[in-house]
Design a protein around this motif. Structure first.
Motif, PDB file in Angstrom:
ATOM      1  N   VAL A 135       0.761  -0.908   0.778  1.00 46.17           N
ATOM      2  CA  VAL A 135      -0.190  -0.411   0.225  1.00 46.17           C
ATOM      3  C   VAL A 135       0.765   1.445  -0.151  1.00 46.17           C
ATOM      4  CG1 VAL A 135      -1.753   1.349   0.841  1.00 46.17           C
ATOM      5  CG2 VAL A 135      -1.707  -1.181   1.446  1.00 46.17           C
ATOM      6  N   ILE A 136       0.938   1.913  -0.918  1.00 48.82           N
ATOM      7  CA  ILE A 136       1.713   2.977  -1.672  1.00 48.82           C
ATOM      8  C   ILE A 136       0.761   4.938  -1.488  1.00 48.82           C
ATOM      9  CG2 ILE A 136       3.669   3.938  -2.747  1.00 48.82           C
ATOM     10  CD1 ILE A 136       3.871   0.820  -3.908  1.00 48.82           C
ATOM     11  N   THR A 137       1.346   6.044  -0.730  1.00 48.73           N
ATOM     12  CA  THR A 137       0.855   6.759  -0.303  1.00 48.73           C
ATOM     13  C   THR A 137       1.216   7.836  -0.994  1.00 48.73           C
ATOM     14  OG1 THR A 137      -0.738   5.796   0.972  1.00 48.73           O
ATOM     15  CG2 THR A 137      -0.969   7.867   1.342  1.00 48.73           C
ATOM     16  N   TRP A 138       0.736   9.153  -1.789  1.00 47.25           N
ATOM     17  CA  TRP A 138       1.778  11.139  -1.801  1.00 47.25           C
ATOM     18  C   TRP A 138       0.626  11.397  -1.278  1.00 47.25           C
ATOM     19  CZ3 TRP A 138       1.975   6.402  -5.019  1.00 47.25           C
ATOM     20  CH2 TRP A 138       3.413   5.863  -5.636  1.00 47.25           C
ATOM     21  N   GLU A 139       1.151  11.726  -0.609  1.00 45.70           N
ATOM     22  CA  GLU A 139       0.115  13.274   0.224  1.00 45.70           C
ATOM     23  C   GLU A 139       0.527  14.438  -0.368  1.00 45.70           C
ATOM     24  OE1 GLU A 139       1.019  13.683   4.474  1.00 45.70           O
ATOM     25  OE2 GLU A 139       1.071  11.763   4.778  1.00 45.70           O
ATOM     26  N   PHE A 140      -0.793  15.386  -0.963  1.00 49.65           N
ATOM     27  CA  PHE A 140      -0.695  16.265  -1.225  1.00 49.65           C
ATOM     28  C   PHE A 140      -1.241  17.242  -0.278  1.00 49.65           C
ATOM     29  CE2 PHE A 140      -0.715  13.519  -4.710  1.00 49.65           C
ATOM     30  CZ  PHE A 140       0.584  13.735  -5.183  1.00 49.65           C
ATOM     31  N   PRO A 141      -1.756  18.877  -0.387  1.00 52.26           N
ATOM     32  CA  PRO A 141      -1.806  19.836   0.618  1.00 52.26           C
ATOM     33  C   PRO A 141      -3.649  19.095   1.073  1.00 52.26           C
ATOM     34  CG  PRO A 141      -0.781  21.410  -0.794  1.00 52.26           C
ATOM     35  CD  PRO A 141      -0.628  19.378  -1.462  1.00 52.26           C
ATOM     36  N   HIS A 144      -5.284  16.760  -0.438  1.00 56.94           N
ATOM     37  CA  HIS A 144      -5.639  15.322  -0.739  1.00 56.94           C
ATOM     38  C   HIS A 144      -4.501  14.042  -0.446  1.00 56.94           C
ATOM     39  CE1 HIS A 144      -4.170  16.286  -4.459  1.00 56.94           C
ATOM     40  NE2 HIS A 144      -4.427  14.833  -4.954  1.00 56.94           N
ATOM     41  N   LYS A 145      -4.546  12.684  -0.731  1.00 57.46           N
ATOM     42  CA  LYS A 145      -4.064  11.804  -0.917  1.00 57.46           C
ATOM     43  C   LYS A 145      -3.974  10.920  -2.057  1.00 57.46           C
ATOM     44  CE  LYS A 145      -3.367  11.927   4.326  1.00 57.46           C
ATOM     45  NZ  LYS A 145      -3.674  10.820   5.032  1.00 57.46           N
ATOM     46  N   GLU A 146      -3.785  10.122  -2.564  1.00 55.85           N
ATOM     47  CA  GLU A 146      -3.344   9.336  -3.557  1.00 55.85           C
ATOM     48  C   GLU A 146      -3.177   7.729  -3.450  1.00 55.85           C
ATOM     49  OE1 GLU A 146      -3.346  10.876  -7.312  1.00 55.85           O
ATOM     50  OE2 GLU A 146      -3.907  12.627  -6.811  1.00 55.85           O
ATOM     51  N   ALA A 152       0.665 -11.622 -13.392  1.00 53.26           N
ATOM     52  CA  ALA A 152       1.133 -12.279 -14.705  1.00 53.26           C
ATOM     53  C   ALA A 152       1.250 -11.176 -15.094  1.00 53.26           C
ATOM     54  CB  ALA A 152       0.383 -13.340 -14.978  1.00 53.26           C
ATOM     55  N   GLN A 153       1.017  -9.979 -15.010  1.00 57.12           N
ATOM     56  CA  GLN A 153       1.780  -9.292 -16.212  1.00 57.12           C
ATOM     57  C   GLN A 153       3.002  -8.654 -15.672  1.00 57.12           C
ATOM     58  OE1 GLN A 153      -1.510  -6.129 -17.337  1.00 57.12           O
ATOM     59  NE2 GLN A 153      -0.288  -4.390 -17.017  1.00 57.12           N
ATOM     60  N   SER A 154       3.278  -7.933 -14.430  1.00 55.02           N
ATOM     61  CA  SER A 154       4.231  -7.567 -13.672  1.00 55.02           C
ATOM     62  C   SER A 154       4.556  -7.968 -11.942  1.00 55.02           C
ATOM     63  CB  SER A 154       3.901  -6.185 -13.681  1.00 55.02           C
ATOM     64  OG  SER A 154       4.870  -5.277 -12.730  1.00 55.02           O
ATOM     65  N   ASP A 155       5.787  -7.348 -11.828  1.00 53.41           N
ATOM     66  CA  ASP A 155       5.993  -8.235 -10.049  1.00 53.41           C
ATOM     67  C   ASP A 155       5.708  -7.393  -9.387  1.00 53.41           C
ATOM     68  OD1 ASP A 155       6.996 -10.334 -10.665  1.00 53.41           O
ATOM     69  OD2 ASP A 155       9.319  -9.658 -10.700  1.00 53.41           O
ATOM     70  N   LYS A 156       5.428  -5.948 -10.196  1.00 49.68           N
ATOM     71  CA  LYS A 156       4.974  -3.988  -9.030  1.00 49.68           C
ATOM     72  C   LYS A 156       3.183  -4.206 -10.193  1.00 49.68           C
ATOM     73  CE  LYS A 156       8.797  -3.659  -6.051  1.00 49.68           C
ATOM     74  NZ  LYS A 156       9.398  -2.678  -6.248  1.00 49.68           N
ATOM     75  N   GLU A 157       2.593  -4.721 -10.655  1.00 51.35           N
ATOM     76  CA  GLU A 157       1.182  -4.132 -11.131  1.00 51.35           C
ATOM     77  C   GLU A 157       0.295  -3.108 -10.033  1.00 51.35           C
ATOM     78  OE1 GLU A 157      -2.688  -5.196 -13.466  1.00 51.35           O
ATOM     79  OE2 GLU A 157      -1.088  -6.853 -12.752  1.00 51.35           O
ATOM     80  N   ILE A 158      -0.453  -2.242 -10.673  1.00 51.42           N
ATOM     81  CA  ILE A 158      -1.117  -1.397  -9.939  1.00 51.42           C
ATOM     82  C   ILE A 158      -2.178  -2.690 -10.051  1.00 51.42           C
ATOM     83  CG2 ILE A 158      -2.008   1.299  -9.250  1.00 51.42           C
ATOM     84  CD1 ILE A 158       0.703   2.127 -10.566  1.00 51.42           C
ATOM     85  N   ILE A 159      -2.852  -2.721  -9.203  1.00 53.12           N
ATOM     86  CA  ILE A 159      -4.658  -2.936  -9.357  1.00 53.12           C
ATOM     87  C   ILE A 159      -5.843  -2.470  -8.369  1.00 53.12           C
ATOM     88  CG2 ILE A 159      -3.698  -5.778  -8.610  1.00 53.12           C
ATOM     89  CD1 ILE A 159      -4.211  -6.058  -5.667  1.00 53.12           C
ATOM     90  N   ASP A 160      -4.924  -1.410  -7.739  1.00 53.99           N
ATOM     91  CA  ASP A 160      -6.580  -0.240  -7.002  1.00 53.99           C
ATOM     92  C   ASP A 160      -5.618   0.987  -6.856  1.00 53.99           C
ATOM     93  OD1 ASP A 160      -8.752   0.185  -7.234  1.00 53.99           O
ATOM     94  OD2 ASP A 160      -9.329  -0.650  -5.266  1.00 53.99           O
ATOM     95  N   ALA A 161      -6.300   2.281  -7.752  1.00 60.93           N
ATOM     96  CA  ALA A 161      -5.560   3.285  -6.889  1.00 60.93           C
ATOM     97  C   ALA A 161      -6.543   4.302  -6.801  1.00 60.93           C
ATOM     98  CB  ALA A 161      -5.210   3.583  -8.794  1.00 60.93           C
ATOM     99  N   ILE A 162      -6.545   4.903  -5.677  1.00 66.21           N
ATOM    100  CA  ILE A 162      -7.339   6.243  -5.438  1.00 66.21           C
ATOM    101  C   ILE A 162      -7.102   7.860  -5.159  1.00 66.21           C
ATOM    102  CG2 ILE A 162      -9.487   4.101  -5.134  1.00 66.21           C
ATOM    103  CD1 ILE A 162      -8.352   4.960  -1.836  1.00 66.21           C
ATOM    104  N   ARG A 163      -7.690   8.329  -4.932  1.00 70.03           N
ATOM    105  CA  ARG A 163      -7.673   9.531  -4.728  1.00 70.03           C
ATOM    106  C   ARG A 163      -8.745  10.476  -3.736  1.00 70.03           C
ATOM    107  NH1 ARG A 163      -8.944  15.365  -5.305  1.00 70.03           N
ATOM    108  NH2 ARG A 163      -7.133  16.430  -6.151  1.00 70.03           N
ATOM    109  N   TYR A 164      -8.676  11.315  -2.572  1.00 71.38           N
ATOM    110  CA  TYR A 164      -9.110  11.114  -1.601  1.00 71.38           C
ATOM    111  C   TYR A 164      -8.751  12.398  -0.939  1.00 71.38           C
ATOM    112  CZ  TYR A 164      -5.802   8.339   0.559  1.00 71.38           C
ATOM    113  OH  TYR A 164      -5.278   7.515   1.399  1.00 71.38           O
TER     114      TYR A 164
END
Length: 120
Positions: free
Chosen positions: A84-90, A92-94, A102-114
């Motif tokens: 679970v990886i998060t970036w913080e902005f003024p 909101h967060k993402e 099968a596609q990648s060793d580090k595939e993004i399976i879900d992503a949200i902005r809140y």
């Protein structure tokens, strides 16, 4: 001259309120363009910086509501450990959920902005 100052003040207040209230985004929304991408793409091209927070969860153990969206993608996963990886902005967060598929060793399976203050 007073009209120009008054109009400038009104425009400045309107811009400030728009920036602060962020009416163009829902409290929580998917970032569809990141789903299926590789983590390095997100870090380098989409965010352009290192994340602010990073931790692992096991999908076979009790999940909090915040993480439950990944269960809809469970069939893609080759591992029960998800980062679970998060970036913080003024105002909101993402957050992205990354795992081995099968596609990648580090595939993004879900992503949200809140927005800040949203409770899950």
């Amino acid at each position: 001259m007073k009209k120009v100052i008054a109009i400038s003040v009104v425009i400045s207040v309107a811009i400030g309120l728009t920036w602060y209230l962020d009416p163009f985004h829902k409290p929580v929304e998917s970032i569809k363009e990141l789903e299926g991408q590789d983590y390095e793409f997100a870090r380098k091209k989409y965010f352009g910086k290192e994340p602010d927070e990073k931790y692992d969860i096991n999908i076979n153990k009790g999940l909090y509501e915040f993480h439950y969206g990944i269960m809809y993608k469970k069939e893609l996963l080759l591992d029960s450990i998800v980062q679970v990886i998060t970036w913080e902005f003024p105002r909101h967060k993402e957050t992205i959920w990354v795992s081995r598929t099968a596609q990648s060793d580090k595939e993004i399976i879900d992503a949200i902005r809140y927005k800040d203050g949203v409770e899950f």
